[in-house]
Design a protein around this motif. Structure first.
Motif, PDB file in Angstrom:
ATOM      1  N   GLU A  12     -18.288  35.264  49.621  1.00  0.00           N
ATOM      2  CA  GLU A  12     -17.473  34.215  50.243  1.00  0.00           C
ATOM      3  C   GLU A  12     -16.901  33.334  49.136  1.00  0.00           C
ATOM      4  O   GLU A  12     -17.639  32.881  48.249  1.00  0.00           O
ATOM      5  CB  GLU A  12     -18.319  33.376  51.199  1.00  0.00           C
ATOM      6  N   ILE A  13     -15.594  33.126  49.169  1.00  0.00           N
ATOM      7  CA  ILE A  13     -14.938  32.323  48.130  1.00  0.00           C
ATOM      8  C   ILE A  13     -13.972  31.328  48.784  1.00  0.00           C
ATOM      9  O   ILE A  13     -13.629  31.461  49.959  1.00  0.00           O
ATOM     10  CB  ILE A  13     -14.149  33.203  47.135  1.00  0.00           C
ATOM     11  N   THR A  14     -13.552  30.369  47.996  1.00  0.00           N
ATOM     12  CA  THR A  14     -12.514  29.441  48.448  1.00  0.00           C
ATOM     13  C   THR A  14     -11.296  29.659  47.558  1.00  0.00           C
ATOM     14  O   THR A  14     -11.414  29.622  46.331  1.00  0.00           O
ATOM     15  CB  THR A  14     -12.991  27.975  48.295  1.00  0.00           C
TER      16      THR A  14
ATOM     17  N   ARG B  40      -7.691  28.183  46.595  1.00  0.00           N
ATOM     18  CA  ARG B  40      -6.759  27.060  46.718  1.00  0.00           C
ATOM     19  C   ARG B  40      -5.393  27.498  46.213  1.00  0.00           C
ATOM     20  O   ARG B  40      -5.222  27.706  45.010  1.00  0.00           O
ATOM     21  CB  ARG B  40      -7.225  25.867  45.894  1.00  0.00           C
TER      22      ARG B  40
ATOM     23  N   THR C 189      -5.698  25.849  51.546  1.00  0.00           N
ATOM     24  CA  THR C 189      -7.024  26.248  51.057  1.00  0.00           C
ATOM     25  C   THR C 189      -7.623  27.202  52.085  1.00  0.00           C
ATOM     26  O   THR C 189      -7.680  26.876  53.268  1.00  0.00           O
ATOM     27  CB  THR C 189      -7.920  25.003  50.903  1.00  0.00           C
ATOM     28  N   ILE C 190      -8.003  28.381  51.633  1.00  0.00           N
ATOM     29  CA  ILE C 190      -8.548  29.369  52.569  1.00  0.00           C
ATOM     30  C   ILE C 190      -9.965  29.733  52.132  1.00  0.00           C
ATOM     31  O   ILE C 190     -10.205  30.049  50.968  1.00  0.00           O
ATOM     32  CB  ILE C 190      -7.691  30.663  52.582  1.00  0.00           C
ATOM     33  N   VAL C 191     -10.873  29.668  53.121  1.00  0.00           N
ATOM     34  CA  VAL C 191     -12.254  30.089  52.831  1.00  0.00           C
ATOM     35  C   VAL C 191     -12.456  31.434  53.513  1.00  0.00           C
ATOM     36  O   VAL C 191     -12.053  31.632  54.649  1.00  0.00           O
ATOM     37  CB  VAL C 191     -13.274  29.062  53.386  1.00  0.00           C
TER      38      VAL C 191
ATOM     39  N   ASP D 141     -10.498  35.652  56.441  1.00  0.00           N
ATOM     40  CA  ASP D 141     -11.023  34.337  56.825  1.00  0.00           C
ATOM     41  C   ASP D 141     -12.034  34.475  57.961  1.00  0.00           C
ATOM     42  O   ASP D 141     -12.317  35.577  58.430  1.00  0.00           O
ATOM     43  CB  ASP D 141      -9.890  33.354  57.143  1.00  0.00           C
ATOM     44  N   ARG D 142     -12.591  33.327  58.396  1.00  0.00           N
ATOM     45  CA  ARG D 142     -13.680  33.390  59.387  1.00  0.00           C
ATOM     46  C   ARG D 142     -13.207  33.902  60.748  1.00  0.00           C
ATOM     47  O   ARG D 142     -14.006  34.302  61.583  1.00  0.00           O
ATOM     48  CB  ARG D 142     -14.325  32.011  59.513  1.00  0.00           C
TER      49      ARG D 142
ATOM     50  N   GLU E 231     -12.748  29.508  43.859  1.00  0.00           N
ATOM     51  CA  GLU E 231     -14.076  28.902  43.682  1.00  0.00           C
ATOM     52  C   GLU E 231     -15.089  29.834  44.332  1.00  0.00           C
ATOM     53  O   GLU E 231     -14.907  30.249  45.477  1.00  0.00           O
ATOM     54  CB  GLU E 231     -14.078  27.561  44.414  1.00  0.00           C
TER      55      GLU E 231
END
Ligand code: BTN
Length: 325
Positions: A283-285, A287, A292-294, A310-311, A324
């Motif tokens: 799982e990353i973030t 930007r 911003t996509i997690v 994504d989720r 990140e």
């Protein structure tokens, strides 16, 4: 422009591979007098070479200076193209800027711009890249692949794999790549790569690959706030490394992979890149400039674009972002 006699002298020593070479042999090979050779040896000593002289055996290079001038890079270089034209300067604002000008003026493929220090080193996403004197490898390499513009990001990934392989060879450290091309050791960044293009609408004229490797910095060289995220090869390995040797290893790996890429395409490079990737499946973030996509990093496409789920299960194609983990 350096003396070609000096260059030939270094080549004679390089061929001898650390063994002694007699004054007689040197003067025959170079076709000049012993006095002339002695003068060039004195110049080399002034540049920081340690030359050992033993009666009846001759001379050998006991130690090369840790500089990244043409001399040190050419001595023992095994490539055909990459690094065969070196533009060296002690201090520059950014090697990328100089390489861009040289590429525009027609510099041949494989030309490398390298400096001991950059006063305005540039990073990705308009960041500053700290490049203190004599501690790292700050260089820009000009390539001229005949590829469409949308394939250029593949070369960024190719460059990252080459640098990763070279670092492993020279230092024995184990490294990972964070998409697209940050090289991390023990979770901290040791290398940054910035790729810039000169292109027509449909065809690349030049790719300028800017590579910054933190080689011999100690902890006190880094600002307090970046210590938790940045490192150098010397910090990780507990010993310093000759920067020119690392450059030679990068050039050799890059040349091998670049030939493979031009002949057979991106397939093997993609596999190699994935073998170093530390973000895939995690799982990353991400930007980007706009959002911003997690999500979970699923892999990269044939063009080197990152796929992020994504989720809600939606897949996003990420072309440029700060990641990140
Ligand atoms: C990054 O942000 O991670 C990329 C950093 C790239 C730094 C290198 S150092 C040599 C070349 N010259 C520059 O000004 N930048 C690149």
């Amino acid at each position: 422009m350096q003396s070609s006699i000096r260059q030939q002298l270094l080549e004679v020593f390089s061929e001898a591979d650390g063994e002694f070479v007699s004054g007689q042999t040197i003067s025959e090979k170079l076709g000049c007098s012993r006095t002339a050779i002695w003068k060039h040896m004195e110049d080399l000593r002034r540049e920081g070479y340690e030359l050992e002289a033993v009666r009846r055996l001759g001379y050998r290079i006991a130690k090369k200076p840790d500089k990244v001038t043409n001399n040190e890079i050419s001595l023992g270089l095994q490539t055909e193209v990459i690094g065969r034209h070196i533009h060296y300067e002690e201090t520059v604002d950014s090697t990328q800027k100089i390489a861009a000008r040289l590429a525009f003026e027609g510099a041949p493929e494989g030309t490398v711009v390298v400096a001991e220090e950059q006063t305005a080193g540039r990073g990705r996403l308009s960041r500053i890249w700290h490049s203190p004197k004599g501690t790292g490898v700050w260089m820009s390499i000009i390539l001229r692949p005949a590829i469409p513009v949308q394939q250029a990001p593949q070369l960024t990934l190719l460059a990252a794999v080459s640098v990763a392989q070279a670092i492993e060879q020279v230092t024995g450290l184990s490294v990972g790549i964070k998409w697209p091309n940050d090289i991390l050791i023990g979770g901290k960044k040791a290398v940054g790569i910035l790729t810039e293009l000169q292109a027509d609408p449909d065809q690349v004229n030049a790719v300028i690959i800017g590579i910054g490797v933190n080689v011999n910095q100690q902890r006190e060289h880094f600002a307090e706030e970046i210590l938790p995220i940045a490192t150098s090869l010397a910090i990780e390995a507990g010993t310093a490394f000759p920067r020119a040797s690392l450059m030679q290893a990068v050039f050799l790996q890059l040349e091998k992979l670049y030939k493979e890429y031009l002949t057979n395409g991106f397939g093997i490079i993609k596999l190699l890149w994935e073998s170093y990737a530390i973000s895939i499946g995690r799982e990353i973030t991400a930007r980007t400039v706009t959002s911003t996509i997690v999500g979970t990093a699923k892999g990269i496409t044939e063009e080197g674009v990152l796929l992020l789920e994504d989720r809600d299960g939606r897949i996003h194609a990420i072309h440029s972002a700060d990641i990140e983990i």
